[in-house]
Design a protein around this motif. Sequence first.
Motif, mmCIF file in Angstrom:
data_model
loop_
_atom_site.group_PDB
_atom_site.id
_atom_site.type_symbol
_atom_site.label_atom_id
_atom_site.label_comp_id
_atom_site.label_asym_id
_atom_site.label_seq_id
_atom_site.Cartn_x
_atom_site.Cartn_y
_atom_site.Cartn_z
ATOM 1 N N THR A 1 -82.685 60.570 28.338
ATOM 2 C CA THR A 1 -82.376 60.053 27.001
ATOM 3 C C THR A 1 -83.475 59.113 26.506
ATOM 4 N N ILE A 2 -83.972 58.249 27.373
ATOM 5 C CA ILE A 2 -85.090 57.372 26.990
ATOM 6 C C ILE A 2 -86.313 58.210 26.647
ATOM 7 N N VAL A 3 -86.619 59.184 27.499
ATOM 8 C CA VAL A 3 -87.764 60.063 27.234
ATOM 9 C C VAL A 3 -87.562 60.808 25.912
ATOM 10 N N SER A 4 -86.357 61.275 25.666
ATOM 11 C CA SER A 4 -86.084 61.988 24.412
ATOM 12 C C SER A 4 -86.315 61.085 23.203
ATOM 13 N N ALA A 5 -85.918 59.815 23.321
ATOM 14 C CA ALA A 5 -86.149 58.859 22.233
ATOM 15 C C ALA A 5 -87.640 58.668 21.995
ATOM 16 N N ILE A 6 -88.404 58.541 23.072
ATOM 17 C CA ILE A 6 -89.855 58.351 22.948
ATOM 18 C C ILE A 6 -90.500 59.572 22.297
ATOM 19 N N LEU A 7 -90.112 60.762 22.732
ATOM 20 C CA LEU A 7 -90.678 61.988 22.157
ATOM 21 C C LEU A 7 -90.282 62.146 20.701
ATOM 22 N N THR A 8 -89.036 61.818 20.395
ATOM 23 C CA THR A 8 -88.569 61.907 19.000
ATOM 24 C C THR A 8 -89.372 60.962 18.118
ATOM 25 N N GLN A 9 -89.595 59.751 18.600
ATOM 26 C CA GLN A 9 -90.382 58.780 17.843
ATOM 27 C C GLN A 9 -91.846 59.217 17.737
ATOM 28 N N ALA A 10 -92.397 59.735 18.829
ATOM 29 C CA ALA A 10 -93.806 60.130 18.849
ATOM 30 C C ALA A 10 -94.102 61.215 17.818
ATOM 31 N N SER B 1 -68.575 59.368 27.320
ATOM 32 C CA SER B 1 -69.173 58.285 26.509
ATOM 33 C C SER B 1 -69.224 58.635 25.021
ATOM 34 N N LEU B 2 -68.127 59.089 24.476
ATOM 35 C CA LEU B 2 -68.128 59.497 23.070
ATOM 36 C C LEU B 2 -68.236 58.310 22.120
ATOM 37 N N GLU B 3 -67.978 57.090 22.633
ATOM 38 C CA GLU B 3 -68.155 55.895 21.788
ATOM 39 C C GLU B 3 -69.601 55.410 21.836
ATOM 40 N N ALA B 4 -70.379 55.922 22.783
ATOM 41 C CA ALA B 4 -71.795 55.539 22.900
ATOM 42 C C ALA B 4 -72.559 56.757 23.413
ATOM 43 N N THR B 5 -72.691 57.754 22.561
ATOM 44 C CA THR B 5 -73.279 59.022 22.977
ATOM 45 C C THR B 5 -74.794 58.894 23.132
ATOM 46 N N ASP B 6 -75.387 59.905 23.755
ATOM 47 C CA ASP B 6 -76.846 59.937 23.876
ATOM 48 C C ASP B 6 -77.485 60.007 22.489
ATOM 49 N N THR B 7 -76.863 60.728 21.568
ATOM 50 C CA THR B 7 -77.390 60.786 20.199
ATOM 51 C C THR B 7 -77.419 59.395 19.578
ATOM 52 N N MET B 8 -76.350 58.647 19.754
ATOM 53 C CA MET B 8 -76.297 57.284 19.208
ATOM 54 C C MET B 8 -77.377 56.407 19.831
ATOM 55 N N ARG B 9 -77.599 56.577 21.147
ATOM 56 C CA ARG B 9 -78.603 55.751 21.815
ATOM 57 C C ARG B 9 -80.001 56.085 21.300
ATOM 58 N N VAL B 10 -80.306 57.355 21.191
ATOM 59 C CA VAL B 10 -81.624 57.741 20.682
ATOM 60 C C VAL B 10 -81.794 57.231 19.250
ATOM 61 N N GLN B 11 -80.759 57.385 18.450
ATOM 62 C CA GLN B 11 -80.812 56.927 17.056
ATOM 63 C C GLN B 11 -81.102 55.426 16.985
ATOM 64 N N SER B 12 -80.558 54.665 17.919
ATOM 65 C CA SER B 12 -80.758 53.206 17.909
ATOM 66 C C SER B 12 -82.164 52.813 18.335
ATOM 67 N N LEU B 13 -82.876 53.735 18.996
ATOM 68 C CA LEU B 13 -84.216 53.428 19.516
ATOM 69 C C LEU B 13 -85.338 54.007 18.661
ATOM 70 N N GLU C 1 -91.685 52.619 20.608
ATOM 71 C CA GLU C 1 -92.864 52.899 19.782
ATOM 72 C C GLU C 1 -94.148 52.717 20.582
ATOM 73 N N LYS C 2 -94.178 51.741 21.482
ATOM 74 C CA LYS C 2 -95.359 51.544 22.336
ATOM 75 C C LYS C 2 -95.654 52.800 23.141
ATOM 76 N N TYR C 3 -94.604 53.360 23.755
ATOM 77 C CA TYR C 3 -94.788 54.594 24.514
ATOM 78 C C TYR C 3 -95.089 55.777 23.588
ATOM 79 N N ALA C 4 -94.469 55.798 22.426
ATOM 80 C CA ALA C 4 -94.686 56.906 21.482
ATOM 81 C C ALA C 4 -96.158 57.041 21.122
#
Length: 212
Positions: A24-33, A46-58, A202-205
């Motif tokens: 999920t962290i890697v997906s966030a970095i790639l999405t941002q990049a 974890s439907l109250e804190a999904t992976d989509t929500m986490r990526v969206q927050s990052l 963003e640093k990793y992106a």
Amino acid sequence: MQSSPSAQPKRYFVTGIGTDVGKTIVSAILTQALQADYWKPVQAGSLEATDTMRVQSLVSNPTSVFHPEAYRLQLPASPHLAAAQEGLEISMESIQLPQTQNHLIVEGAGGVMVPLNNNELVLDLIVKLNLEVILVSRNYLGSINHTLTSVEVLKSKNIPIAGIIFNGTPNPGTQEFIKGYTQLKMLPAVLEEEEFTPEVVEKYAQLFRKAL
């Protein structure tokens, strides 16, 4: 970064050598990049804190679109079990790539051999979606075996592998062996961080923009 009509958008399926390796962290970095769209086809638990929500927050760029999951399952378990708990069976036919002209990051569930139903695995979903894979590895005892096994399984289905990302505390001996044995591209590593924030992502992106 929206693709121009003549440019072929980059589309990657992010899978891991197991559960909790940092997809999920890697997906966030790639999405941002890539300022890509993001899609998690199957969310289990974890439907109250999904992976989509986490990526969206990052992700901090204004371009990325976050597409709804095909399946949202309550039980934090293998998707085939989580679906069965709700009297469902995951149908490959109902999992269709989102319509977008943008780059796309697709995050899988667990590793490549995780079952989606009684007959089909995440591996079969990757084949169906016809996407290039980015494999996330994490250094722990046994990770060489898990990484090489994942690579061989992907190769057995002629799935192209864009590269391997090592996540967590570096282990040069392990990483060099995997690089030498697989002859695959090693993408930038993601290190342990006190906290992953949009600024850290963003640093990793910035590193990945040059590598992809």
